[in-house]
Design a protein around this motif. Structure first.
Motif, mmCIF file in Angstrom:
data_model
loop_
_atom_site.group_PDB
_atom_site.id
_atom_site.type_symbol
_atom_site.label_atom_id
_atom_site.label_comp_id
_atom_site.label_asym_id
_atom_site.label_seq_id
_atom_site.Cartn_x
_atom_site.Cartn_y
_atom_site.Cartn_z
ATOM 1 N N ARG A 1 67.281 -7.735 -10.274
ATOM 2 C CA ARG A 1 66.384 -7.273 -11.324
ATOM 3 C C ARG A 1 64.922 -7.478 -10.955
ATOM 4 O O ARG A 1 64.039 -6.804 -11.484
ATOM 5 N N ALA A 2 64.683 -8.427 -10.035
ATOM 6 C CA ALA A 2 63.315 -8.664 -9.575
ATOM 7 C C ALA A 2 62.901 -7.683 -8.483
ATOM 8 O O ALA A 2 61.790 -7.790 -7.951
ATOM 9 N N MET B 1 60.072 -14.586 -12.009
ATOM 10 C CA MET B 1 59.246 -14.143 -13.119
ATOM 11 C C MET B 1 57.925 -13.547 -12.622
ATOM 12 O O MET B 1 57.435 -12.543 -13.150
ATOM 13 N N VAL B 2 57.327 -14.179 -11.598
ATOM 14 C CA VAL B 2 56.071 -13.652 -11.059
ATOM 15 C C VAL B 2 56.280 -12.267 -10.459
ATOM 16 O O VAL B 2 55.500 -11.336 -10.694
ATOM 17 N N VAL B 3 57.355 -12.119 -9.677
ATOM 18 C CA VAL B 3 57.634 -10.825 -9.054
ATOM 19 C C VAL B 3 57.897 -9.765 -10.117
ATOM 20 O O VAL B 3 57.399 -8.633 -10.039
ATOM 21 N N GLN B 4 58.683 -10.119 -11.134
ATOM 22 C CA GLN B 4 58.982 -9.161 -12.199
ATOM 23 C C GLN B 4 57.739 -8.807 -12.999
ATOM 24 O O GLN B 4 57.525 -7.644 -13.380
ATOM 25 N N PRO C 1 55.270 -9.876 1.711
ATOM 26 C CA PRO C 1 55.097 -11.067 0.871
ATOM 27 C C PRO C 1 54.688 -10.684 -0.545
ATOM 28 O O PRO C 1 53.956 -9.724 -0.748
ATOM 29 N N SER C 2 55.166 -11.466 -1.515
ATOM 30 C CA SER C 2 54.822 -11.216 -2.910
ATOM 31 C C SER C 2 53.661 -12.096 -3.326
ATOM 32 O O SER C 2 53.152 -12.906 -2.540
ATOM 33 N N ALA C 3 53.247 -11.968 -4.575
ATOM 34 C CA ALA C 3 52.140 -12.791 -5.085
ATOM 35 C C ALA C 3 52.505 -14.262 -5.164
ATOM 36 O O ALA C 3 51.627 -15.121 -5.273
ATOM 37 N N ALA D 1 63.441 -15.127 0.002
ATOM 38 C CA ALA D 1 63.464 -13.682 0.241
ATOM 39 C C ALA D 1 62.524 -12.970 -0.715
ATOM 40 O O ALA D 1 61.785 -12.041 -0.323
ATOM 41 N N LEU D 2 62.519 -13.397 -1.984
ATOM 42 C CA LEU D 2 61.590 -12.800 -2.951
ATOM 43 C C LEU D 2 60.140 -13.089 -2.581
ATOM 44 O O LEU D 2 59.263 -12.237 -2.749
ATOM 45 N N LYS D 3 59.885 -14.304 -2.096
ATOM 46 C CA LYS D 3 58.519 -14.678 -1.778
ATOM 47 C C LYS D 3 57.978 -13.936 -0.558
ATOM 48 O O LYS D 3 56.893 -13.341 -0.601
#
Length: 398
Positions: free
Chosen positions: A284-285, A203-206, A351-353, A319-321
């Motif tokens: 989707r992210a 959700m944060v990434v999206q 790195p994402s938020a 992986a998203l993080k």
């Protein structure tokens, strides 16, 4: 009425009611003509026929057995007085046999002043032995009085051993219960970590991506729809966990349930077949993911399918993080007796938020797979990517 039902009814009765038949049995046996004068005999006194005082003596020796577990000290005092009167009067009734039984029961159930009780009984036995020796015909030697005392002491010791065994078993059960509660809390913490971390990260990434799509309404709507879908799935997974904590609260029975047939039909624990849902959610992210599944799942996988799902979930979350935008590969292979999972990223992303973590997820997976007897490896490669591999035996319980 069946034997099992009768046993349940008997166990529900008050403990005094359950102990009373033993006292009545001793009383009936003691008044049988053929057993008069053939009971316990200490002191070599001549046997005296039963009289009015004998009725009181038998009552003191037999009826207190009804409270031998509820009030062991009272029972021991009354039966001891009845036994002393039995021997001093020379009734020698079969009720005298109740004294060792009462000593065993008192040694097992008496909670307070145990040492004082032993000292008091020992001190009281000395004048009784002296009186019986003086009243008797002299056939009883001091060694025989000592032997009888040792028999009574052995009865008390047997009761004390039963008490120690019962306390040790109670402590063991309490320790096992505490360890079980600790293990359950740890498992619940792992499940909550896996569910919340994965969905919130997505959700944060999206949401971060949606900030840059204000000029493209269609893509913005798709991104916000993905956030909404992820939030609903997070709520569904959390409900599954709550259902596990409270089995009486099944799917579709609480507030908010029943809003959709699809949600009510979802399984309480995710299966490997739902890995594709994770992959789609991660795509989707903004994470490119290749998914490959080989083989046919075994008929009985135990908890292996759930653990495999959690491995993929944790790997995709990381992986998203830490490598958002990296090419990610998910491979699931079904064998006859195991499930093999491999998730790798090429390390080209950024790195994402949401790139904040404690390492608890991978450590928890390693522990869970170790309990099942499998293998787990997670580490960086020479090309800067990261790979998670797991071999999970099927058919076991986590």
């Amino acid at each position: 009425m069946s034997i099992q039902r009768a046993g349940r009814v008997w166990r529900r009765l008050d403990i005094t009611v359950r102990d009373l038949p033993l006292g009545i049995l001793f009383l009936v046996v003691s008044v049988l003509p053929g057993l008069r004068g053939h009971g316990t005999e200490v002191g070599d006194l001549p046997t005296r026929p039963f009289d009015a005082l004998a009725v009181v003596t038998l009552a003191l020796e037999c009826l207190p057995l009804a409270v031998r577990r509820r009030w062991p000290a009272v029972c021991l005092a009354l039966v001891t007085c009845g036994f002393a009167l039995d021997q001093l009067r020379g009734y020698h009734s079969a009720a005298g046999t109740a004294l060792p039984i009462v000593l065993i029961s008192a040694g097992s159930h008496l909670e307070h002043r145990r040492r004082a009780t032993v000292v008091l009984l020992t001190v009281a036995y000395v004048p009784l032995a002296i009186a019986l020796s003086q009243l008797g015909s002299g056939g009883e030697t001091p060694a025989e009085f000592v032997t009888f005392y040792l028999v009574l002491a052995l009865a008390w010791g047997a009761g004390a051993w039963l008490r120690a065994t019962r306390l040790a078993e109670a402590e063991r059960r309490e320790r096992v219960a505490a360890e079980t509660r600790t293990a359950e809390r740890a498992q619940i913490a792992r499940e909550l970590h896996d569910v919340v971390t994965h969905h919130v990260t997505a959700m944060v990434v999206q949401a971060e991506a949606a900030r840059y799509l204000t000029a493209a309404p269609e893509r913005l709507e798709q991104s916000l729809t993905a956030v909404s879908d992820t939030g609903r799935r997070a709520i569904t997974d959390l409900r599954h966990l709550l259902d596990l904590l409270n089995p009486d609260h099944g799917p579709g029975t609480g507030p908010g349930h029943g809003t959709g047939a699809t949600e009510a039909k979802e399984p309480r624990t995710p299966a490997v077949g739902r890995v594709l849902t994770l992959v789609e959610q991660t795509r989707r992210a903004g994470q490119p993911v290749d998914f490959t599944e080989q083989g046919t799942p075994p008929a009985s996988t135990g908890s292996a399918d759930l653990v495999a799902y959690r491995v993929v979930q944790e790997a995709l979350t990381n992986a998203l993080k830490y490598a958002h935008g990296s090419r990610t590969s998910v491979q699931v292979r079904h064998g006859e007796r195991e499930i093999t999972v491999e998730v790798s990223t090429d390390g080209t992303g950024s790195p994402s938020a949401a790139a904040v973590g404690s390492g608890r997820g991978l450590a928890g997976l390693r522990e869970r797979i170790g309990v099942l007897g499998g293998d787990f490896h997670a580490g960086s490669g020479t090309d800067g990517g990261f790979t998670v591999r797991a071999r999970i035996p099927a058919g076991g319980t986590s």
